[in-house]
Motif scaffolding. Structure first.
Motif, mmCIF file in Angstrom:
data_model
loop_
_atom_site.group_PDB
_atom_site.id
_atom_site.type_symbol
_atom_site.label_atom_id
_atom_site.label_comp_id
_atom_site.label_asym_id
_atom_site.label_seq_id
_atom_site.Cartn_x
_atom_site.Cartn_y
_atom_site.Cartn_z
ATOM 1 N N GLY A 1 0.787 -1.220 0.000
ATOM 2 C CA GLY A 1 0.000 0.000 0.000
ATOM 3 C C GLY A 1 0.819 1.268 0.000
ATOM 4 O O GLY A 1 0.288 2.354 -0.273
ATOM 5 N N ASP A 2 2.095 1.151 0.307
ATOM 6 C CA ASP A 2 2.978 2.322 0.333
ATOM 7 C C ASP A 2 3.372 2.749 -1.079
ATOM 8 O O ASP A 2 3.058 2.067 -2.067
ATOM 9 N N SER A 3 4.093 3.860 -1.136
ATOM 10 C CA SER A 3 4.581 4.393 -2.412
ATOM 11 C C SER A 3 6.099 4.520 -2.382
ATOM 12 O O SER A 3 6.710 4.671 -1.308
ATOM 13 N N LEU A 4 6.684 4.474 -3.560
ATOM 14 C CA LEU A 4 8.109 4.714 -3.744
ATOM 15 C C LEU A 4 8.294 5.444 -5.065
ATOM 16 O O LEU A 4 7.503 5.242 -5.993
ATOM 17 N N ARG A 5 9.345 6.252 -5.140
ATOM 18 C CA ARG A 5 9.700 6.854 -6.412
ATOM 19 C C ARG A 5 11.135 6.478 -6.743
ATOM 20 O O ARG A 5 12.059 6.805 -5.983
ATOM 21 N N LEU A 6 11.298 5.791 -7.853
ATOM 22 C CA LEU A 6 12.624 5.453 -8.342
ATOM 23 C C LEU A 6 13.099 6.540 -9.300
ATOM 24 O O LEU A 6 12.307 7.115 -10.035
ATOM 25 N N SER A 7 14.384 6.783 -9.259
ATOM 26 C CA SER A 7 14.996 7.737 -10.180
ATOM 27 C C SER A 7 16.062 7.034 -11.000
ATOM 28 O O SER A 7 16.721 6.114 -10.525
ATOM 29 N N CYS A 8 16.234 7.512 -12.221
ATOM 30 C CA CYS A 8 17.285 6.994 -13.096
ATOM 31 C C CYS A 8 17.967 8.197 -13.723
ATOM 32 O O CYS A 8 17.376 8.883 -14.564
ATOM 33 N N ALA A 9 19.185 8.436 -13.297
ATOM 34 C CA ALA A 9 19.954 9.563 -13.818
ATOM 35 C C ALA A 9 20.841 9.083 -14.952
ATOM 36 O O ALA A 9 21.560 8.087 -14.817
ATOM 37 N N ALA A 10 20.788 9.788 -16.065
ATOM 38 C CA ALA A 10 21.534 9.392 -17.254
ATOM 39 C C ALA A 10 22.627 10.390 -17.579
ATOM 40 O O ALA A 10 22.444 11.602 -17.439
ATOM 41 N N SER A 11 23.753 9.865 -18.006
ATOM 42 C CA SER A 11 24.814 10.730 -18.499
ATOM 43 C C SER A 11 24.616 10.944 -19.988
ATOM 44 O O SER A 11 23.808 10.264 -20.622
ATOM 45 N N GLY A 12 25.328 11.876 -20.567
ATOM 46 C CA GLY A 12 25.232 12.074 -22.006
ATOM 47 C C GLY A 12 24.363 13.254 -22.371
ATOM 48 O O GLY A 12 23.433 13.612 -21.652
ATOM 49 N N ARG A 13 24.674 13.845 -23.499
ATOM 50 C CA ARG A 13 23.985 15.061 -23.913
ATOM 51 C C ARG A 13 22.728 14.786 -24.713
ATOM 52 O O ARG A 13 21.956 15.700 -24.960
ATOM 53 N N THR A 14 22.496 13.545 -25.132
ATOM 54 C CA THR A 14 21.364 13.270 -26.007
ATOM 55 C C THR A 14 20.287 12.458 -25.307
ATOM 56 O O THR A 14 19.572 11.688 -25.939
ATOM 57 N N PHE A 15 20.161 12.653 -24.019
ATOM 58 C CA PHE A 15 19.176 11.904 -23.239
ATOM 59 C C PHE A 15 17.792 12.048 -23.832
ATOM 60 O O PHE A 15 17.029 11.089 -23.875
ATOM 61 N N SER A 16 17.452 13.224 -24.318
ATOM 62 C CA SER A 16 16.103 13.477 -24.814
ATOM 63 C C SER A 16 15.788 12.662 -26.062
ATOM 64 O O SER A 16 14.627 12.549 -26.445
ATOM 65 N N SER A 17 16.797 12.091 -26.708
ATOM 66 C CA SER A 17 16.599 11.308 -27.923
ATOM 67 C C SER A 17 16.571 9.809 -27.678
ATOM 68 O O SER A 17 16.689 9.028 -28.619
ATOM 69 N N TYR A 18 16.432 9.419 -26.430
ATOM 70 C CA TYR A 18 16.392 8.002 -26.089
ATOM 71 C C TYR A 18 15.010 7.608 -25.592
ATOM 72 O O TYR A 18 14.397 8.311 -24.789
ATOM 73 N N ASN A 19 14.550 6.467 -26.067
ATOM 74 C CA ASN A 19 13.430 5.831 -25.401
ATOM 75 C C ASN A 19 13.915 5.356 -24.038
ATOM 76 O O ASN A 19 15.034 4.866 -23.908
ATOM 77 N N MET A 20 13.077 5.489 -23.036
ATOM 78 C CA MET A 20 13.452 5.064 -21.695
ATOM 79 C C MET A 20 12.461 4.034 -21.191
ATOM 80 O O MET A 20 11.259 4.137 -21.436
ATOM 81 N N GLY A 21 12.982 3.065 -20.472
ATOM 82 C CA GLY A 21 12.110 2.022 -19.958
ATOM 83 C C GLY A 21 12.516 1.599 -18.561
ATOM 84 O O GLY A 21 13.653 1.827 -18.118
ATOM 85 N N TRP A 22 11.559 1.022 -17.872
ATOM 86 C CA TRP A 22 11.810 0.380 -16.575
ATOM 87 C C TRP A 22 11.423 -1.086 -16.705
ATOM 88 O O TRP A 22 10.347 -1.407 -17.221
ATOM 89 N N PHE A 23 12.299 -1.940 -16.251
ATOM 90 C CA PHE A 23 12.066 -3.372 -16.216
ATOM 91 C C PHE A 23 12.282 -3.845 -14.787
ATOM 92 O O PHE A 23 12.867 -3.132 -13.972
ATOM 93 N N ARG A 24 11.821 -5.059 -14.499
ATOM 94 C CA ARG A 24 12.065 -5.611 -13.172
ATOM 95 C C ARG A 24 12.315 -7.108 -13.271
ATOM 96 O O ARG A 24 11.866 -7.761 -14.216
ATOM 97 N N GLN A 25 13.037 -7.598 -12.286
ATOM 98 C CA GLN A 25 13.341 -9.023 -12.258
ATOM 99 C C GLN A 25 13.227 -9.536 -10.836
ATOM 100 O O GLN A 25 13.963 -9.088 -9.945
ATOM 101 N N ALA B 1 15.523 18.086 -18.862
ATOM 102 C CA ALA B 1 16.426 19.110 -18.341
ATOM 103 C C ALA B 1 17.368 18.543 -17.291
ATOM 104 O O ALA B 1 18.495 19.014 -17.128
ATOM 105 N N LYS B 2 16.906 17.514 -16.589
ATOM 106 C CA LYS B 2 17.714 16.894 -15.536
ATOM 107 C C LYS B 2 18.307 15.553 -15.972
ATOM 108 O O LYS B 2 18.943 14.873 -15.174
ATOM 109 N N ASN B 3 18.065 15.174 -17.221
ATOM 110 C CA ASN B 3 18.546 13.868 -17.706
ATOM 111 C C ASN B 3 18.113 12.738 -16.777
ATOM 112 O O ASN B 3 18.897 11.842 -16.449
ATOM 113 N N THR B 4 16.877 12.790 -16.362
ATOM 114 C CA THR B 4 16.393 11.834 -15.370
ATOM 115 C C THR B 4 15.007 11.326 -15.756
ATOM 116 O O THR B 4 14.172 12.091 -16.250
#
Length: 125
Positions: free
Chosen positions: A15-39, A75-78
């Motif tokens: 029932g609780d909440s969490l927020r995961l963050s993913c910080a990316a390096s590189g100048r072209t972050f905005s041109s990438y598809n981004m995904g979250w997977f789990r295992q 703007a934050k590459n995140t």
């Protein structure tokens, strides 16, 4: 080359909440598809959610629809994964992924070129 670093995992109750963050390096972050997977232990890595860079369209695995939200901040590459109403079955290592090819199935692991190291999410009942 893109480096991805996840953070925000932890141990929570159902029932609780969490927020995961993913910080990316590189100048072209905005041109990438981004995904979250789990295992989860003993299981294959599975798609959770993704967002296309070109359209901003988002996609969700059925079991997380209405509970999880993916948001990107170029703007934050995140990219963030807001997880609400967590359930014990959400327990897994969560991975962030980035892919540079535009016309690819957003739900497939092979569509992504770069992966983070993963962050553990444990939901107790």
């Amino acid at each position: 080359q893109v480096q991805l670093v996840e953070s925000g995992g932890g141990l929570v109750q159902a029932g609780d909440s969490l927020r995961l963050s993913c910080a990316a390096s590189g100048r072209t972050f905005s041109s990438y598809n981004m995904g979250w997977f789990r295992q989860a232990p003993g299981k294959e890595r599975e798609f959770v959610t993704g967002i296309r860079w070109s359209s901003g369209n988002t996609y969700y695995e059925d079991s997380v629809k209405g509970r999880f939200t993916i948001v990107r901040d170029n703007a934050k590459n995140t990219v963030y994964l807001q997880m609400n109403s967590l359930k014990p079955e959400d327990t897994a290592v969560y991975y962030c992924a980035a892919g540079s090819r535009s016309i690819v199935p957003i739900r497939q692991l092979s569509s992504y070129d770069y992966w983070g190291q993963g962050t553990q999410v444990t939901v107790s009942s």
